[in-house]
Design an enzyme around this catalytic site. Structure first.
Site, PDB file in Angstrom:
ATOM      1  N   GLU A 128      -5.754   6.382   3.530  1.00 29.56           N
ATOM      2  CA  GLU A 128      -4.876   6.031   2.291  1.00 29.56           C
ATOM      3  C   GLU A 128      -6.263   5.207   2.125  1.00 29.56           C
ATOM      4  O   GLU A 128      -6.466   4.616   1.686  1.00 29.56           O
ATOM      5  CB  GLU A 128      -3.873   5.026   3.305  1.00 29.56           C
ATOM      6  CG  GLU A 128      -2.559   5.293   3.920  1.00 29.56           C
ATOM      7  CD  GLU A 128      -1.907   6.089   2.327  1.00 29.56           C
ATOM      8  OE1 GLU A 128      -2.780   5.871   1.683  1.00 29.56           O
ATOM      9  OE2 GLU A 128      -0.319   5.919   2.359  1.00 29.56           O
ATOM     10  N   ASP A 129      -4.916   4.503   0.457  1.00 24.63           N
ATOM     11  CA  ASP A 129      -5.419   3.181  -0.360  1.00 24.63           C
ATOM     12  C   ASP A 129      -5.126   2.173  -0.036  1.00 24.63           C
ATOM     13  O   ASP A 129      -5.970   1.003  -0.116  1.00 24.63           O
ATOM     14  CB  ASP A 129      -5.299   4.070  -1.752  1.00 24.63           C
ATOM     15  CG  ASP A 129      -3.468   4.082  -2.448  1.00 24.63           C
ATOM     16  OD1 ASP A 129      -2.259   4.051  -0.731  1.00 24.63           O
ATOM     17  OD2 ASP A 129      -2.809   4.369  -3.292  1.00 24.63           O
ATOM     18  N   ASP A 132       0.735  -1.588   2.721  1.00 20.75           N
ATOM     19  CA  ASP A 132       1.559  -2.632   2.082  1.00 20.75           C
ATOM     20  C   ASP A 132       2.296  -2.736   3.747  1.00 20.75           C
ATOM     21  O   ASP A 132       1.774  -3.225   4.151  1.00 20.75           O
ATOM     22  CB  ASP A 132       2.348  -2.003   0.543  1.00 20.75           C
ATOM     23  CG  ASP A 132       2.776  -3.206   0.210  1.00 20.75           C
ATOM     24  OD1 ASP A 132       2.142  -4.636   0.370  1.00 20.75           O
ATOM     25  OD2 ASP A 132       3.619  -2.878  -0.515  1.00 20.75           O
ATOM     26  N   PHE A 181       0.041  -7.333  -6.572  1.00 19.15           N
ATOM     27  CA  PHE A 181       0.251  -6.083  -6.925  1.00 19.15           C
ATOM     28  C   PHE A 181      -0.869  -5.784  -7.533  1.00 19.15           C
ATOM     29  O   PHE A 181      -1.623  -6.751  -8.287  1.00 19.15           O
ATOM     30  CB  PHE A 181       1.352  -6.086  -8.231  1.00 19.15           C
ATOM     31  CG  PHE A 181       1.214  -4.372  -7.931  1.00 19.15           C
ATOM     32  CD1 PHE A 181       2.876  -3.572  -6.849  1.00 19.15           C
ATOM     33  CD2 PHE A 181       1.291  -3.671  -8.735  1.00 19.15           C
ATOM     34  CE1 PHE A 181       3.330  -2.376  -6.392  1.00 19.15           C
ATOM     35  CE2 PHE A 181       1.507  -1.972  -9.013  1.00 19.15           C
ATOM     36  CZ  PHE A 181       2.467  -1.654  -7.698  1.00 19.15           C
ATOM     37  N   ARG A 194      -4.940   4.071 -12.910  1.00 23.41           N
ATOM     38  CA  ARG A 194      -5.955   4.212 -11.408  1.00 23.41           C
ATOM     39  C   ARG A 194      -7.945   4.684 -12.071  1.00 23.41           C
ATOM     40  O   ARG A 194      -7.906   5.106 -10.715  1.00 23.41           O
ATOM     41  CB  ARG A 194      -4.960   5.808 -11.790  1.00 23.41           C
ATOM     42  CG  ARG A 194      -4.009   5.584 -10.832  1.00 23.41           C
ATOM     43  CD  ARG A 194      -3.554   7.680 -10.108  1.00 23.41           C
ATOM     44  NE  ARG A 194      -2.069   8.220 -10.124  1.00 23.41           N
ATOM     45  CZ  ARG A 194      -1.648   7.386  -9.475  1.00 23.41           C
ATOM     46  NH1 ARG A 194      -2.103   6.693  -7.942  1.00 23.41           N
ATOM     47  NH2 ARG A 194      -0.432   7.988  -8.444  1.00 23.41           N
TER      48      ARG A 194
HETATM   49  P1  IMP Z   1       4.107   1.041   2.378  1.00 22.72           P
HETATM   50  O1  IMP Z   1       5.182   2.391   2.798  1.00 22.72           O
HETATM   51  O2  IMP Z   1       4.476  -0.213   1.180  1.00 22.72           O
HETATM   52  O3  IMP Z   1       2.413   0.689   3.538  1.00 22.72           O
HETATM   53  O4  IMP Z   1       3.120   1.543   1.311  1.00 22.72           O
HETATM   54  C1  IMP Z   1       1.862   2.719   1.107  1.00 22.72           C
HETATM   55  C2  IMP Z   1       2.482   3.363  -0.645  1.00 22.72           C
HETATM   56  O5  IMP Z   1       2.516   2.403  -1.840  1.00 22.72           O
HETATM   57  C3  IMP Z   1       0.665   2.855  -0.918  1.00 22.72           C
HETATM   58  O6  IMP Z   1      -0.364   3.771  -0.258  1.00 22.72           O
HETATM   59  C4  IMP Z   1       0.282   2.799  -2.499  1.00 22.72           C
HETATM   60  O7  IMP Z   1       0.802   4.214  -3.191  1.00 22.72           O
HETATM   61  C5  IMP Z   1       1.932   1.883  -2.952  1.00 22.72           C
HETATM   62  N1  IMP Z   1       1.324   0.550  -2.939  1.00 22.72           N
HETATM   63  C6  IMP Z   1       1.479  -0.410  -1.686  1.00 22.72           C
HETATM   64  N2  IMP Z   1       1.352  -1.903  -2.251  1.00 22.72           N
HETATM   65  C7  IMP Z   1       0.684  -1.699  -3.597  1.00 22.72           C
HETATM   66  C8  IMP Z   1       0.633  -1.579  -4.876  1.00 22.72           C
HETATM   67  O8  IMP Z   1      -0.263  -3.203  -5.208  1.00 22.72           O
HETATM   68  N3  IMP Z   1      -0.274  -1.316  -5.448  1.00 22.72           N
HETATM   69  C9  IMP Z   1      -0.459  -0.247  -5.767  1.00 22.72           C
HETATM   70  N4  IMP Z   1       0.380   0.320  -5.479  1.00 22.72           N
HETATM   71  C10 IMP Z   1       0.855  -0.105  -4.164  1.00 22.72           C
END
Ligand code: IMP
Length: 210
Positions: A128-129, A132, A181, A194
Site C-alpha cells: 500500500e502507498d 490513513d 495531505f 503522482r
Molecule cells: P484509508 O482508507 O483512509 O486508510 O486510506 C487509504 C487510501 O487513501 C490510500 O491508499 C490513498 O490512496 C488514500 N490516501 C490517504 N491519505 C492520503 C494522502 O495524504 N494523500 C494521498 N492519498 C491518500
C-alpha cells in the site's frame, strides 16, 4: 487457518520536519507551486525502500511470497520495493475505489480490478502507498484472508497513525508521517502529482482543506 501477524522488529523513521529546498518552485515539475513542503526526498525514500526490501527478503527466506500491489498509488513503491527483494516472488495487482476528488476516505471500498491469479495457500504481502484511517486496509485484509491464504502481511510506504479509525496491523512501514495531505511518488490528489519523485505536503488551498 493460521496467520502470521508477528510484527517486524526494525524501527520506523518518524517524519515531523518537512523542509523546503531551494529548487522547489523551479521548473522541475509544472505544478510544484501546489507543494507546501517536501516531506521525504527521493534519496530518503530509496534508502528506506532498500531497507524494507532487505528485511522482507530475510523474513520470507525459503518462501515465495505474492506481492499484491494496490493500484494506482502503490505503483512507484511496488516497483522500487520489488527490485530490492532478493528471494523468489510474484506480483499481482488489485484496484479499488479511491477518494476521487475528495481528500479524505469515505470508508466505501469497491473492487475495480481483481487479482489475475489465485492466492489460495500463498503467502501474501499487500503493498500500500499510505495507511490513513485504515478503512481501506481493513477491507483488503478481510478480502484476502477470505481466499484461504497461508498468511497475509502488509507493507506500506507511509503511515498516518493519528488518523486511524479502525485498528489494523501494518507489518512493514516506510515512514510515519504527520496528519497532512501528501502527494508524489505515486500518491495523488484528483489524479495529479503522482509523477513527483518525492513525497510532499499539498497546500491546503489546493484541496480545500484547513
Ligand atoms: P484509508 O482508507 O483512509 O486508510 O486510506 C487509504 C487510501 O487513501 C490510500 O491508499 C490513498 O490512496 C488514500 N490516501 C490517504 N491519505 C492520503 C494522502 O495524504 N494523500 C494521498 N492519498 C491518500
Amino acid at each position: 487457518m493460521k496467520f502470521n501477524v508477528q510484527r517486524s522488529t526494525f524501527r520506523t523513521p518518524m517524519i515531523s520536519q518537512p523542509f523546503r529546498p531551494h529548487f522547489l518552485g523551479s521548473d522541475l515539475h509544472a505544478s510544484e507551486s501546489d507543494v507546501e513542503s517536501i516531506l521525504l526526498s527521493q534519496e530518503q525514500i530509496q534508502n528506506r525502500v532498500a531497507e524494507m526490501g532487505a528485511q522482507i527478503s530475510r523474513d520470507y527466506e525459503g518462501r515465495e511470497p505474492v506481492f499484491v500491489s494496490v493500484l494506482v498509488g502503490a505503483v512507484m513503491f511496488t516497483a522500487d520495493l520489488l527490485r530490492q527483494v532478493t528471494i523468489p516472488c510474484s506480483l499481482d495487482f488489485m484496484a479499488i475505489s479511491s477518494y476521487g476528488k475528495e481528500s479524505r476516505s469515505s470508508g466505501i471500498v469497491r473492487v475495480m480490478k481483481d487479482l489475475d491469479e489465485s492466492v489460495e495457500s500463498k503467502h501474501v504481502i499487500i503493498v500500500e502507498d499510505i495507511i490513513d484511517t485504515g478503512l481501506t486496509l481493513n477491507y483488503l485484509l478481510d478480502n484476502i484472508r477470505n481466499r484461504g491464504v497461508a498468511s497475509v502481511k502488509v507493507a506500506a510506504l507511509l503511515d498516518k497513525p493519528s488518523r486511524r479509525m479502525t485498528q489494523v496491523n501494518v507489518d512493514y512501514i516506510g515512514f510515519e508521517v504527520p496528519d497532512e495531505f501528501v502527494i508524489g511518488y505515486g500518491l495523488d490528489f484528483a489524479q495529479r502529482y503522482r509523477n513527483f519523485p518525492y513525497v510532499g505536503v499539498l497546500r491546503p488551498e489546493v484541496y480545500g482543506g484547513k
